[in-house]
Design a protein around this motif. Structure first.
Motif, PDB file in Angstrom:
ATOM      1  N   SER A   8       0.831  -1.204   0.000  1.00 54.79           N
ATOM      2  CA  SER A   8       0.000   0.000   0.000  1.00 54.79           C
ATOM      3  C   SER A   8       0.864   1.253   0.000  1.00 54.79           C
ATOM      4  CB  SER A   8      -0.935  -0.001   1.208  1.00 54.79           C
ATOM      5  OG  SER A   8      -1.832  -1.095   1.139  1.00 54.79           O
ATOM      6  N   LEU A   9       1.896   1.269   0.838  1.00 57.73           N
ATOM      7  CA  LEU A   9       2.802   2.412   0.843  1.00 57.73           C
ATOM      8  C   LEU A   9       3.620   2.469  -0.448  1.00 57.73           C
ATOM      9  CD1 LEU A   9       4.035   2.356   4.561  1.00 57.73           C
ATOM     10  CD2 LEU A   9       2.232   3.754   3.535  1.00 57.73           C
ATOM     11  N   GLY A  10       3.981   1.282  -0.948  1.00 58.08           N
ATOM     12  CA  GLY A  10       4.699   1.245  -2.211  1.00 58.08           C
ATOM     13  C   GLY A  10       3.878   1.797  -3.357  1.00 58.08           C
ATOM     14  N   SER A  11       2.556   1.606  -3.297  1.00 58.40           N
ATOM     15  CA  SER A  11       1.691   2.124  -4.363  1.00 58.40           C
ATOM     16  C   SER A  11       1.716   3.647  -4.402  1.00 58.40           C
ATOM     17  CB  SER A  11       0.258   1.625  -4.172  1.00 58.40           C
ATOM     18  OG  SER A  11      -0.370   2.227  -3.051  1.00 58.40           O
ATOM     19  N   LEU A  12       2.023   4.287  -3.259  1.00 58.21           N
ATOM     20  CA  LEU A  12       2.142   5.747  -3.250  1.00 58.21           C
ATOM     21  C   LEU A  12       3.341   6.194  -4.084  1.00 58.21           C
ATOM     22  CD1 LEU A  12       1.431   6.514   0.520  1.00 58.21           C
ATOM     23  CD2 LEU A  12      -0.179   6.482  -1.390  1.00 58.21           C
ATOM     24  N   VAL A  13       4.410   5.423  -4.017  1.00 55.35           N
ATOM     25  CA  VAL A  13       5.598   5.726  -4.827  1.00 55.35           C
ATOM     26  C   VAL A  13       5.252   5.593  -6.314  1.00 55.35           C
ATOM     27  CG1 VAL A  13       7.973   5.050  -5.349  1.00 55.35           C
ATOM     28  CG2 VAL A  13       7.131   4.951  -2.987  1.00 55.35           C
ATOM     29  N   GLY A  52      -6.953  -2.096  -7.434  1.00 54.23           N
ATOM     30  CA  GLY A  52      -7.064  -2.337  -5.999  1.00 54.23           C
ATOM     31  C   GLY A  52      -6.076  -1.591  -5.136  1.00 54.23           C
ATOM     32  N   TYR A  53      -5.417  -0.573  -5.690  1.00 49.58           N
ATOM     33  CA  TYR A  53      -4.470   0.220  -4.907  1.00 49.58           C
ATOM     34  C   TYR A  53      -5.179   1.483  -4.408  1.00 49.58           C
ATOM     35  CZ  TYR A  53      -1.017  -2.882  -7.023  1.00 49.58           C
ATOM     36  OH  TYR A  53      -0.309  -3.988  -7.431  1.00 49.58           O
ATOM     37  N   ALA A  54      -6.006   1.308  -3.388  1.00 50.89           N
ATOM     38  CA  ALA A  54      -6.855   2.393  -2.913  1.00 50.89           C
ATOM     39  C   ALA A  54      -6.057   3.564  -2.343  1.00 50.89           C
ATOM     40  CB  ALA A  54      -7.825   1.859  -1.856  1.00 50.89           C
ATOM     41  N   PHE A  55      -4.866   3.314  -1.818  1.00 45.91           N
ATOM     42  CA  PHE A  55      -4.074   4.391  -1.234  1.00 45.91           C
ATOM     43  C   PHE A  55      -3.707   5.438  -2.284  1.00 45.91           C
ATOM     44  CE2 PHE A  55      -4.093   1.545   2.176  1.00 45.91           C
ATOM     45  CZ  PHE A  55      -3.504   2.084   3.306  1.00 45.91           C
ATOM     46  N   THR A  56      -3.602   5.018  -3.532  1.00 41.31           N
ATOM     47  CA  THR A  56      -3.273   5.976  -4.597  1.00 41.31           C
ATOM     48  C   THR A  56      -4.386   7.002  -4.780  1.00 41.31           C
ATOM     49  OG1 THR A  56      -4.259   4.605  -6.361  1.00 41.31           O
ATOM     50  CG2 THR A  56      -1.965   4.190  -5.790  1.00 41.31           C
ATOM     51  N   LEU A  57      -5.628   6.615  -4.491  1.00 44.36           N
ATOM     52  CA  LEU A  57      -6.755   7.533  -4.662  1.00 44.36           C
ATOM     53  C   LEU A  57      -6.733   8.619  -3.593  1.00 44.36           C
ATOM     54  CD1 LEU A  57      -9.396   4.769  -5.423  1.00 44.36           C
ATOM     55  CD2 LEU A  57      -8.355   6.330  -7.066  1.00 44.36           C
ATOM     56  N   TRP A 117      -9.049  18.885  -6.894  1.00 42.92           N
ATOM     57  CA  TRP A 117     -10.030  19.112  -7.957  1.00 42.92           C
ATOM     58  C   TRP A 117     -10.185  17.913  -8.898  1.00 42.92           C
ATOM     59  CZ3 TRP A 117      -5.168  21.148  -7.631  1.00 42.92           C
ATOM     60  CH2 TRP A 117      -4.268  20.785  -8.631  1.00 42.92           C
ATOM     61  N   VAL A 118      -9.342  16.909  -8.759  1.00 44.80           N
ATOM     62  CA  VAL A 118      -9.407  15.732  -9.633  1.00 44.80           C
ATOM     63  C   VAL A 118     -10.314  14.680  -9.000  1.00 44.80           C
ATOM     64  CG1 VAL A 118      -8.109  13.842 -10.700  1.00 44.80           C
ATOM     65  CG2 VAL A 118      -7.122  16.144 -10.600  1.00 44.80           C
ATOM     66  N   PRO A 119     -11.475  14.370  -9.603  1.00 45.72           N
ATOM     67  CA  PRO A 119     -12.353  13.338  -9.044  1.00 45.72           C
ATOM     68  C   PRO A 119     -11.718  11.958  -9.153  1.00 45.72           C
ATOM     69  CG  PRO A 119     -13.192  14.095 -11.159  1.00 45.72           C
ATOM     70  CD  PRO A 119     -12.043  14.989 -10.811  1.00 45.72           C
ATOM     71  N   THR A 120     -11.993  11.118  -8.168  1.00 47.45           N
ATOM     72  CA  THR A 120     -11.385   9.789  -8.121  1.00 47.45           C
ATOM     73  C   THR A 120     -12.453   8.703  -8.124  1.00 47.45           C
ATOM     74  OG1 THR A 120     -11.344   9.875  -5.697  1.00 47.45           O
ATOM     75  CG2 THR A 120      -9.362  10.601  -6.857  1.00 47.45           C
ATOM     76  N   GLY A 163     -10.635   4.897   2.167  1.00 49.52           N
ATOM     77  CA  GLY A 163     -11.858   4.782   1.386  1.00 49.52           C
ATOM     78  C   GLY A 163     -12.723   6.013   1.408  1.00 49.52           C
ATOM     79  N   GLY A 164     -12.545   6.877   2.407  1.00 48.15           N
ATOM     80  CA  GLY A 164     -13.320   8.107   2.483  1.00 48.15           C
ATOM     81  C   GLY A 164     -12.889   9.156   1.479  1.00 48.15           C
ATOM     82  N   HIS A 165     -11.797   8.927   0.752  1.00 52.57           N
ATOM     83  CA  HIS A 165     -11.287   9.899  -0.212  1.00 52.57           C
ATOM     84  C   HIS A 165     -11.672   9.562  -1.656  1.00 52.57           C
ATOM     85  CE1 HIS A 165      -8.813  10.626   3.337  1.00 52.57           C
ATOM     86  NE2 HIS A 165      -8.501  11.793   2.848  1.00 52.57           N
TER      87      HIS A 165
END
Length: 588
Positions: free
Chosen positions: A194-199, A218-223, A232-235, A289-291
């Protein structure tokens, strides 16, 4: 005295304000810093974005000119209609949010060349998007450097029979995909990936910042990261499988060993630590998930878990509840290509077919052991003079090269040898769609052995092809696919939604579309029962299964996908309109 009381009240209010605001300060500062980073990324990538847009428009013009001069038989005729309609769109059409919306939709799918069910969803989503918004640019962030756009689209056509409009498909190549590989994190894999997906997401945004960002893998952290960088970018998220679920937490206490690879792992000091880690990660995953603006789930099972974990964080989100958008399956093509009638029944062989990626979670060992048990029992009960050929097992799946998948399939071959079923087992890697069609038309049984399979596209393919399904009694196959159906179209449609078509291996009811099992014995018994059914019962079950599969066609997926992505387009259009209005006011 009054002055003293006033000072005391002010002091208390200041302390209360400090207690309330101080914990929020680090997050507030972080949001401010990330927004500044996002502004720098937008500024840095502006020229690349302009280059991508101009290149796409030039390719569109060349493609239209070539089709006008000499129509290609391999090109979808609808694209000509699409281009004609979109050519009249003005440059400001993006703000209207209609057919002429011409923004960039970024699909985050680092393994888009894997060839599995998730990739079918991706490419069908791209196709639906192209049809609805022909001026939109579909950017796929991928780590498959070995595949050019031409080879990628050719593989999509050969594997899934999906024809895409090449000019508006753009592949942007990631250099950091290794950070989401499970092999990078032998411990705390969920958090590491999950943290790697941020990179990897940061890498993607530095290639181009999209107008809409959708995670299809399935990499929700990226959203959440996208929202913090670019508010301003919808996800949007298409969730195939929750990263962590209540079922996973419950599996730690499972003593049967049937609930996945972590069954019974909650005992002892290490198990206690694992439980605490999973619970903490579940809370973090829920916050993420709230984002997300719009959430799509591939099954009722997935939606229930996402609702449980993400729900508390989505109370203030306009589109709070996740929508169930069943994955697309080639139901129409399978119906037109494969007959299910008395004549075709004679060509069916006692073949058990398993279509699944060669990965540990697909639980191929359970199937191999069940098949070995079935063959042993079958040999004991079969007549020595029986003319029926010995049943065979065929396993078809994609393999990610230079990955653990290659080791996994090697171990599966060794297991087949140890179980003495090597001569009756066939492994087929990276099969083409025509090859898959051929096996679907001649096999008799289709199997799925994965515990808590999120949906099960292969099971729907079995049904559409008229195979009798034997699936694991869990997840999407149990909740949505292998259910009771009416015996004929004239029966009550209410029966079609009933759950619980054969719950075990003891035989299906009058409305069953297949069998469900959990253990080796149950799978083996289900194989025996399915092959021993009288011809009339086999044909009736195949017909019910085929009718059931109509719920999962590409057309139904397109409707669901476009309804949900339409919400993202509306948000993006509103955001663009607001920005334009603000700019006009400032200039005035």
């Amino acid at each position: 005295m009054m002055l003293l009381l006033l000072k005391s009240a002010i002091t208390v209010l200041a302390l209360l304000a400090t207690c309330v605001l101080l914990p929020q300060l680090p997050l507030g500062v972080l949001r401010l810093v990330l927004r500044g980073v996002g502004w720098l990324i937008v500024r840095r990538t502006r020229s690349r974005r302009e280059h991508i847009v101009s290149r796409v428009r030039a390719e569109e013009e060349d493609s239209a000119a070539k089709r006008t001069a000499k129509p290609s038989p391999g090109e979808d005729e609808d694209w000509e209609k699409v281009d004609t309609r979109s050519s009249s769109s003005s440059s400001g059409s993006r703000e209207r949010g209609g057919d002429g919306w011409d923004g960039i939709i970024g699909f985050f799918h680092p393994f888009c060349n894997a060839g599995g069910g998730g990739e079918r969803v991706l490419w069908e989503a791209v196709k639906a998007t192209q049809k609805r918004w022909p001026r939109a640019i579909c950017v796929i962030y991928t780590g498959d450097h070995e595949a050019t756009k031409a080879t990628m689209l050719e593989r999509v056509h050969n594997r899934f029979n999906i024809q895409l409009h090449a000019p508006t498909v753009v592949l942007l190549y990631l250099t950091t995909r290794k950070y989401v590989a499970s092999t990078m994190y032998p411990y705390m894999t969920l958090l590491g990936q999950s943290l790697g997906s941020l990179v990897v997401a940061h890498d993607a945004f530095n290639l181009v910042v999209p107008d809409i960002f959708v995670d299809t893998m399935g990499y929700a952290f990226t959203l959440a990261y996208c929202r913090l960088l670019f508010p301003w970018v919808p996800t949007g998220a298409y969730v195939h499988y929750p990263t962590i679920s209540t079922d996973m937490l419950q599996s730690l206490d499972d003593k049967s060993g049937l609930q996945g690879v972590n069954a019974g792992a909650g005992t002892g000091l290490r198990g206690h630590a694992k439980r605490k880690y999973w619970l903490a990660f579940a809370r973090l995953y829920g916050w993420v998930g709230g984002h997300v603006d719009v959430v799509m789930c591939n099954s009722s099972w997935t939606a229930a878990h996402i609702r449980t974990i993400w729900g508390p964080s989505r109370n203030n989100t306009p589109h709070k509840d996740p929508a169930v958008v069943f994955p697309p399956t080639a139901v129409t093509e399978l119906e037109s290509s494969i007959r299910v009638d008395a004549e075709s029944e004679t060509s069916r062989q006692p073949v058990i077919l398993y279509i699944a990626q060669f990965r540990p979670e697909k639980n191929h060992p359970l199937l191999l052991r069940s098949f070995a048990r079935f063959l042993h029992n079958h040999a004991q009960h079969s007549s020595t003079t029986s003319s029926m050929p010995t049943p065979r097992l065929i396993l078809i799946g994609s393999v990610r090269h230079a990955s653990p998948d290659e080791t996994h399939i090697y171990n599966l071959r060794l297991l087949a040898h140890e179980l003495h079923i090597r001569d009756h087992t066939t492994f087929i890697c990276d099969a083409s769609w025509p090859t898959i069609l051929s096996h679907l038309s001649t096999a008799s049984i289709g199997v799925n052995a994965m515990w808590n399979e999120h949906f099960g596209i292969c099971v729907v393919e079995y049904q559409a092809a008229g195979l009798i399904s034997v699936v694991h009694d869990s997840g999407g196959p149990r909740e949505d696919i292998v259910i009771d159906m009416p015996d004929s179209d004239s029966d009550s449609d209410s029966d079609a939604g009933a759950k619980g078509g054969s719950g075990n291996a003891n035989g299906g009811g009058s409305g069953a579309t297949g069998f469900r099992a959990s253990t080796e014995d149950q799978f083996a018994a289900a194989f025996e029962t399915a092959l021993a059914l009288p011809v009339e019962e086999k044909m009736a079950m195949r017909a019910r299964a085929r009718r059931s599969a109509l719920r999962f066609s590409e057309e139904e997926f397109h409707k669901g996908w476009l309804e949900q992505v339409g919400k993202l387009v509306s948000i993006s259009s509103s955001s663009s309109s607001s920005s334009s209005s603000s700019s006009s006011s400032s200039s005035s």
